[in-house]
Design a protein around this motif. Structure first.
Motif, PDB file in Angstrom:
ATOM      1  N   TYR A 110       2.892  10.465   0.806  1.00 39.11           N
ATOM      2  CA  TYR A 110       2.668  10.464   2.388  1.00 39.11           C
ATOM      3  C   TYR A 110       1.208  11.178   2.213  1.00 39.11           C
ATOM      4  N   LYS A 113       4.583   5.977   2.604  1.00 39.25           N
ATOM      5  CA  LYS A 113       4.984   4.799   2.109  1.00 39.25           C
ATOM      6  C   LYS A 113       6.651   4.695   2.080  1.00 39.25           C
ATOM      7  N   ARG A 114       7.197   3.800   2.691  1.00 33.65           N
ATOM      8  CA  ARG A 114       8.510   3.808   3.020  1.00 33.65           C
ATOM      9  C   ARG A 114       9.462   3.213   1.552  1.00 33.65           C
ATOM     10  N   SER A 124      -0.296   0.663  -5.150  1.00 32.80           N
ATOM     11  CA  SER A 124      -0.859   0.790  -3.830  1.00 32.80           C
ATOM     12  C   SER A 124      -2.353   1.750  -3.555  1.00 32.80           C
ATOM     13  N   LEU A 169       0.574   9.104   7.304  1.00 31.69           N
ATOM     14  CA  LEU A 169       0.899   7.650   6.631  1.00 31.69           C
ATOM     15  C   LEU A 169       1.973   7.874   5.664  1.00 31.69           C
ATOM     16  N   TYR A 227       4.969   0.652   5.244  1.00 31.76           N
ATOM     17  CA  TYR A 227       4.498   1.965   5.638  1.00 31.76           C
ATOM     18  C   TYR A 227       4.838   2.249   7.155  1.00 31.76           C
TER      19      TYR A 227
END
Length: 364
Positions: free
Chosen positions: A59, A116-117, A125, A114, A80
């Motif tokens: 994050y 990242k899921r 990334s 933000l 995201y």
């Protein structure tokens, strides 16, 4: 819970789902370096104008003044969430190279996050920072939290398919319903007001992977990396990551499937190798983070006894800050993809883990 090895290596198709406001013209990030204006606790490789990374749950947090904020990304594989002032305003699905804009904010100071899921270990990334809408400004980065927790694990720690309403998922459903930000680790850290890393890799075990797949590697092959798809990569700790607690939850993939024909294991040799590797891994963590860090080894199901034995042996050898947590699976429904934890399960585990950690003599 276990997962088919092949499903951990299926890349996402490039598409973009914007749940916020439409994108406007792109803008360039701060050329002094992204890291100067964002806070992150994740394992990132600082390339100056971008931060590169691979692990799930990484994050980035920032502060902007004005009526809008842009999020600069280059990622063909991961999903995201974008959060402004604590509210999720957009979900970006495999965004590719883009600046996603959130506009129409009240004119003032806003926090933006933000995250990242999902886990995309086959891909790198890149985050290019936050940018302000015309007339606004990117402000100094938020302060780091005093507490730090590192979570080491597999798909159960990554939040694999935790938002699914069905156990039967294809690859597309799995990717869209995995959200590390609502995993037990992320929830526990936020409840304890801690920064955190989710160093989780689906399908991998301490010595044996799910179903005996890809025997040339295991979790320990990748632990030291920032970029998982770059052989030999080693994460360079900037000196700011000094976790007071490391939670290790590895063993499901080692033991959840029977040893198959052609594998170099018997049940006895697998158990012995697991215990030996586990002890060595804890020693690696102890050497890396020092005597003040508490190491919490999680055991459940068929490997619970092995984890307890490792902790007993290390305690007897003089390690005073190693503990064992017996994960209580009572009441879990396992309705995530392929019988993984559901979002409800992750909340229950976060409740139990938070309570356990609160009672530990950790030097926060």
């Amino acid at each position: 819970m276990p997962l088919p090895w092949v499903r951990t290596l299926v890349a996402s198709a490039a598409s973009l789902l914007l749940l916020g406001t439409p994108a406007v013209a792109t803008a360039a990030p701060d050329r002094d370096g992204v890291r100067t204006s964002v806070h992150t606790a994740g394992r990132v490789q600082d390339a100056g104008d971008v931060l590169k990374y691979s692990w799930p749950g990484v994050y980035f947090e920032g502060r902007v003044r004005g009526t809008g904020v842009g999020i600069v990304l280059d990622d063909p594989a991961a999903d995201y969430d974008v959060q402004v002032d604590g509210t999720t305003v957009a979900t970006l699905v495999t965004p590719g190279r883009t600046t996603h804009w959130v506009t129409g904010l009240r004119d003032g100071v806003h926090t933006v996050r933000l995250v990242k899921r999902n886990d995309t270990p086959w891909s790198t990334s890149a985050f290019g920072g936050f940018v302000a809408a015309p007339g606004g400004a990117v402000l100094s980065r938020p302060a780091a939290r005093a507490r730090q927790i590192e979570f080491v694990g597999d798909s159960l720690t990554a939040g694999y398919g935790n938002l699914s309403d069905s156990r039967d998922c294809d690859g597309e459903q799995l990717r869209r319903t995995t959200n590390a930000d609502v995993s037990y680790g992320a929830l526990t850290a936020r409840r304890l007001k801690a920064d955190y890393q989710l160093n989780a890799y689906s399908g991998l075990g301490m010595v044996r992977n799910y179903g005996g797949g890809s025997p040339e590697v295991n979790y320990r092959t990748f632990y030291d990396r920032a970029l998982l798809n770059v052989p030999g990569d080693v994460w360079q700790n900037p000196g700011t990551w000094r976790p007071q607690l490391v939670v290790v939850y590895l063993g499901t993939n080692d033991f959840s499937t029977p040893v198959g024909p052609g594998e170099p294991w018997t049940d006895e040799s697998l158990a012995a190798a697991y215990r030996g590797a586990y002890s060595g891994f804890l020693e690696k963590l102890r050497t890396r983070y020092g005597p003040r860090t508490t190491l919490l080894a999680v055991g459940t199901g068929p490997f619970a006894g092995h984890v307890e034995q490792v902790v007993r042996d290390r305690t007897a050898a003089g390690d005073r800050r190693v503990r064992h947590w017996s994960l209580d699976a009572t009441g879990l429904d396992h309705t995530g993809c392929h019988w993984h934890y559901s979002a409800r399960d992750h909340r229950l585990l976060a409740d139990r883990l938070t309570a356990f950690i609160t009672d530990l003599p950790i030097r926060w």
